[in-house]
Design a protein around this motif. Structure first.
Motif, PDB file in Angstrom:
ATOM      1  N   THR A 179      40.349  47.732  40.515  1.00  0.00           N
ATOM      2  CA  THR A 179      40.125  47.650  38.860  1.00  0.00           C
ATOM      3  C   THR A 179      39.279  48.143  38.310  1.00  0.00           C
ATOM      4  O   THR A 179      39.325  48.083  36.955  1.00  0.00           O
ATOM      5  CB  THR A 179      39.454  46.705  39.570  1.00  0.00           C
ATOM      6  N   ARG A 187      39.799  40.165  34.387  1.00  0.00           N
ATOM      7  CA  ARG A 187      39.982  41.899  35.334  1.00  0.00           C
ATOM      8  C   ARG A 187      40.762  41.953  36.328  1.00  0.00           C
ATOM      9  O   ARG A 187      40.483  42.969  36.569  1.00  0.00           O
ATOM     10  CB  ARG A 187      39.122  42.813  34.267  1.00  0.00           C
ATOM     11  N   GLY A 188      40.153  41.013  37.475  1.00  0.00           N
ATOM     12  CA  GLY A 188      40.912  41.346  39.106  1.00  0.00           C
ATOM     13  C   GLY A 188      39.692  41.425  39.818  1.00  0.00           C
ATOM     14  O   GLY A 188      39.984  41.150  41.016  1.00  0.00           O
TER      15      GLY A 188
END
Length: 202
Positions: free
Chosen positions: A120, A167-168
């Motif tokens: 990420t 954003r993960g």
């Protein structure tokens, strides 16, 4: 806080054998004293070191911070000094290798989250440090008076957690992110009387 102040009842400040007054949680362990004096509350803007702290704070969840500090050399060896590109390239075989490594915390979810968080970070398209520091709160007008006043969660840590999750990122809950803010100097939670407490605003 990532250091283990609450719920144990302890003095807010203590005087060490070197004559320096420190936050009470740094009283009884030499590694805690070093961490208190050299890292905790000191502004950190380096992407790689911030990635390391983000990962270690995730590993700390449910454990004592001193456990992580004492194993940090082993974590650095296991995760290539937290080089983002190297960790992002780890495979299933690396996961199994890490699960067999007794020198670190052998938690599959945290190990795979660290690898996923590296991927990420690769894909962010911006500096991790700039992203994290964009959630830094305004400095307090005066230092906190006691350890009991040190928060576990703040609106800023909640907002940072939400942004990272979007954003993960994994293992980045609001409490974990406030610990990151403390350890990386986005906030200065050294209490009044500690030799590192912030000066009151003029």
């Amino acid at each position: 806080m990532s250091v283990d102040a609450a719920p144990v009842l302890r003095a807010s400040v203590v005087v060490g054998d070197d004559g320096l007054t420190r936050c009470g949680w740094a009283a009884n362990d030499s590694e805690y004293r070093r961490y208190h004096d050299e890292e905790w509350g000191t502004p950190l803007h380096d992407d790689q070191r911030l990635f390391e702290k983000l990962c270690l704070e995730g590993f700390q969840a449910g454990l004592s911070w001193i456990t992580i500090l004492r194993r940090r050399p082993a974590f650095r060896a296991a995760f290539a000094n937290f080089d983002v590109d190297t960790v992002a390239a780890y495979t299933d075989a690396d996961v199994e290798r890490l699960l067999a490594d007794e020198s670190i915390i052998r938690h599959r979810g945290k190990i795979t989250a660290t690898i996923g968080n590296a991927r990420t970070t690769q894909a962010l398209g911006e500096s991790l440090a700039e992203l994290i520091w964009s959630f830094a709160p305004a400095p307090r007008p005066a230092p906190l008076r006691t350890l009991a006043e040190v928060p576990a969660i703040t609106p800023e840590s909640t907002a940072l957690s939400k942004a990272l999750r979007a954003r993960g990122y994994k293992f980045v809950g609001p409490t974990t992110m406030y610990a990151l803010m403390q350890s990386s100097g986005l906030v200065n939670d050294h209490v009044a009387g500690c030799h590192l407490a912030p000066a009151p605003a003029a």
